[in-house]
Design an enzyme around this catalytic site. Sequence first.
Site, PDB file in Angstrom:
ATOM      1  N   HIS A  15      43.384  14.522 -44.527  1.00 16.27           N
ATOM      2  CA  HIS A  15      43.178  13.820 -45.802  1.00 16.27           C
ATOM      3  C   HIS A  15      44.000  14.576 -46.848  1.00 16.27           C
ATOM      4  O   HIS A  15      44.039  15.814 -46.836  1.00 16.27           O
ATOM      5  CB  HIS A  15      41.692  13.797 -46.192  1.00 16.27           C
ATOM      6  CG  HIS A  15      40.920  12.681 -45.547  1.00 16.27           C
ATOM      7  ND1 HIS A  15      39.585  12.787 -45.240  1.00 16.27           N
ATOM      8  CD2 HIS A  15      41.310  11.439 -45.155  1.00 16.27           C
ATOM      9  CE1 HIS A  15      39.180  11.647 -44.686  1.00 16.27           C
ATOM     10  NE2 HIS A  15      40.206  10.823 -44.624  1.00 16.27           N
ATOM     11  N   ASP A  41      35.770  19.702 -44.577  1.00 17.68           N
ATOM     12  CA  ASP A  41      34.869  18.587 -44.899  1.00 17.68           C
ATOM     13  C   ASP A  41      33.995  18.275 -43.696  1.00 17.68           C
ATOM     14  O   ASP A  41      34.499  18.016 -42.602  1.00 17.68           O
ATOM     15  CB  ASP A  41      35.676  17.343 -45.274  1.00 17.68           C
ATOM     16  CG  ASP A  41      36.416  17.512 -46.589  1.00 17.68           C
ATOM     17  OD1 ASP A  41      36.357  18.618 -47.166  1.00 17.68           O
ATOM     18  OD2 ASP A  41      37.039  16.537 -47.043  1.00 17.68           O
ATOM     19  N   HIS A  75      33.219  14.861 -39.683  1.00 16.39           N
ATOM     20  CA  HIS A  75      33.774  14.160 -40.839  1.00 16.39           C
ATOM     21  C   HIS A  75      34.128  12.718 -40.426  1.00 16.39           C
ATOM     22  O   HIS A  75      33.822  12.299 -39.316  1.00 16.39           O
ATOM     23  CB  HIS A  75      35.001  14.943 -41.340  1.00 16.39           C
ATOM     24  CG  HIS A  75      35.471  14.548 -42.694  1.00 16.39           C
ATOM     25  ND1 HIS A  75      34.615  14.269 -43.736  1.00 16.39           N
ATOM     26  CD2 HIS A  75      36.725  14.375 -43.202  1.00 16.39           C
ATOM     27  CE1 HIS A  75      35.319  13.959 -44.814  1.00 16.39           C
ATOM     28  NE2 HIS A  75      36.610  14.004 -44.517  1.00 16.39           N
ATOM     29  N   ASP A  86      43.896  15.586 -49.852  1.00 17.94           N
ATOM     30  CA  ASP A  86      43.447  16.709 -50.681  1.00 17.94           C
ATOM     31  C   ASP A  86      43.401  18.023 -49.895  1.00 17.94           C
ATOM     32  O   ASP A  86      43.104  19.070 -50.461  1.00 17.94           O
ATOM     33  CB  ASP A  86      42.090  16.413 -51.350  1.00 17.94           C
ATOM     34  CG  ASP A  86      40.999  15.993 -50.371  1.00 17.94           C
ATOM     35  OD1 ASP A  86      41.323  15.343 -49.369  1.00 17.94           O
ATOM     36  OD2 ASP A  86      39.822  16.314 -50.621  1.00 17.94           O
ATOM     37  N   HIS A  87      43.722  17.959 -48.606  1.00 17.46           N
ATOM     38  CA  HIS A  87      43.704  19.167 -47.782  1.00 17.46           C
ATOM     39  C   HIS A  87      45.083  19.596 -47.281  1.00 17.46           C
ATOM     40  O   HIS A  87      45.205  20.668 -46.691  1.00 17.46           O
ATOM     41  CB  HIS A  87      42.741  18.988 -46.598  1.00 17.46           C
ATOM     42  CG  HIS A  87      41.323  18.845 -47.064  1.00 17.46           C
ATOM     43  ND1 HIS A  87      40.413  19.872 -47.017  1.00 17.46           N
ATOM     44  CD2 HIS A  87      40.679  17.814 -47.658  1.00 17.46           C
ATOM     45  CE1 HIS A  87      39.265  19.465 -47.541  1.00 17.46           C
ATOM     46  NE2 HIS A  87      39.405  18.218 -47.934  1.00 17.46           N
TER      47      HIS A  87
END
Lengths: 302, 302
Positions: free
Chosen positions: A62, A207, A137, A64-65
């Site tokens: 994802h 996450d 996740h 944001d990672h």
Amino acid sequence: MKVVFLGTGGTYPSKHRNVTSVALQMPGEVLMFDCGEGTQRQLMHSSVSFMRISKVFVTHLHADHFLGIPGLIQSMSLNGRESELAIYGPNGTEETVKAMLNLGYFKCGYPVEARDIAPDSTLDFGTYTVRTASADHTVPALAYAVEESARPGRFDPSKAKALGVLEGPMFRRLQEGRAVTVKGSQVRPEEVMGPPRRGRKFVYTGDTRPSEGLVEFSRGADVLVHDCTVDSKHAKLASEFGHSTAAGAASVAKAACVKRLFLVHFSPRYDDVGILREEARVTFPDSETAEEFSDHVVRHSE
Amino acid sequence: MKVVFLGTGGTYPSKHRNVTSVALQMPGEVLMFDCGEGTQRQLMHSSVSFMRISKVFVTHLHADHFLGIPGLIQSMSLNGRESELAIYGPNGTEETVKAMLNLGYFKCGYPVEARDIAPDSTLDFGTYTVRTASADHTVPALAYAVEESARPGRFDPSKAKALGVLEGPMFRRLQEGRAVTVKGSQVRPEEVMGPPRRGRKFVYTGDTRPSEGLVEFSRGADVLVHDCTVDSKHAKLASEFGHSTAAGAASVAKAACVKRLFLVHFSPRYDDVGILREEARVTFPDSETAEEFSDHVVRHSE
């Protein structure tokens, strides 16, 4: 071993928190866990030297990672890096890194080695290992555990002296794990050293929903860095999107008997994360909400 | 029309300057010029609403000018954007945007239309046009000019009254460009209005050496935003890497008779850009070094 929080927000950045990235300073190198957009600039505001980063561990794909990786790679190259950078992550990581290296005009001045790794793998780096486990996740995601090799036990000078060993070079030889000869008979290190002492353990979940698997994976960790996207009022939302509440993260920390819990990946909805800290402390008192650029030195427990 | 500087550094970010991005607030929409890594977070610290960005114009495909696009696109989607985002840039832009949309797991909730445009193109958006010209960089690069349509000339009420037009709805009709009938004879707008007044002109060069072509392209601009990577001590370096010195940028501004010059894309070597400002002002007094988050309202000159 020092943990430095380079970004503590989740999903997308906010005014006061960048998306998630955690640096682990090890002797002679820095390990990075996740690298959201803007991480290279966060590094400039931190105590971490971005040229000493040897390995980046991505939890999942994802944005944001991982979106900070291409900029970090390019800035390292512009600053003359020559040594290899290794990037590890779940299935698709190698392909994604390759695609990021091919964006626009860029020729990297050093080798970048990206590698997909499976859950339940162990990477052995000599003085420490990095193990993976499945996080729970919405997409394939890994949690990481860094475990130092055991250190030699404590040297007992009185035992050594009683066996006739003289202080000085013979002491050092025993401390280094080698036998010495005293009046024709051998003194072995195990006669004068205590049992090996376990190394430090650091766990980063990325996450995830709270999970039994991660309790086992985190068992006895000196530091657990756990997803804490929302408070329990939003438990349904957290579960739906594959995240943890503060209480959920704390319950994992408690069950795993970790020493210290750091909460990260706060939803941009929180200007003040005090509510998350308080919620976690009800279940696990040694909980802390990570702040941007804060750090934590992980000490040997024995 | 308002220019907002979201990032003013070049090559890679520094502690106090992000890489280059300039927003141009227009009536009802925001145009963005370049979008380096971290621009979405810069927007949060600025007065610009990131959901009102309608079009992104990329000058060239070096990372410090486009790596912020995927994060911006994703955050817009997470915040419920539904309207199309258009992205323009030189050859390779469409392919690069497509690759960035395919990184990791992501499904965009609104249409993103990326389009390669050639130098010397004109895009007509009704109330304004965006023209392109070749910049003189190390890779294919575009400069952009935004030019508002001409406004109607000034209405002269005394002329109208002398022709027997009554104040009120008939005045408004003439101001809107329509004829009125007074005592059986027609009064046409051109009889009571001055000549059309030219709209405002904004030019952004992106990375470039000073060039004759850009002098012509920038002629008479209300605002010229020009590459200014280094001072004249580093003129050779600037030329080698396709950039401008402060003096070079100022010479373009002077030759093009622009109203105001803003310098951007400062090398990370400068903590203080005063030396660049002073150097530019020797040649062109209305020079300013752009600061992070500063803005400039572009007023009508007539």
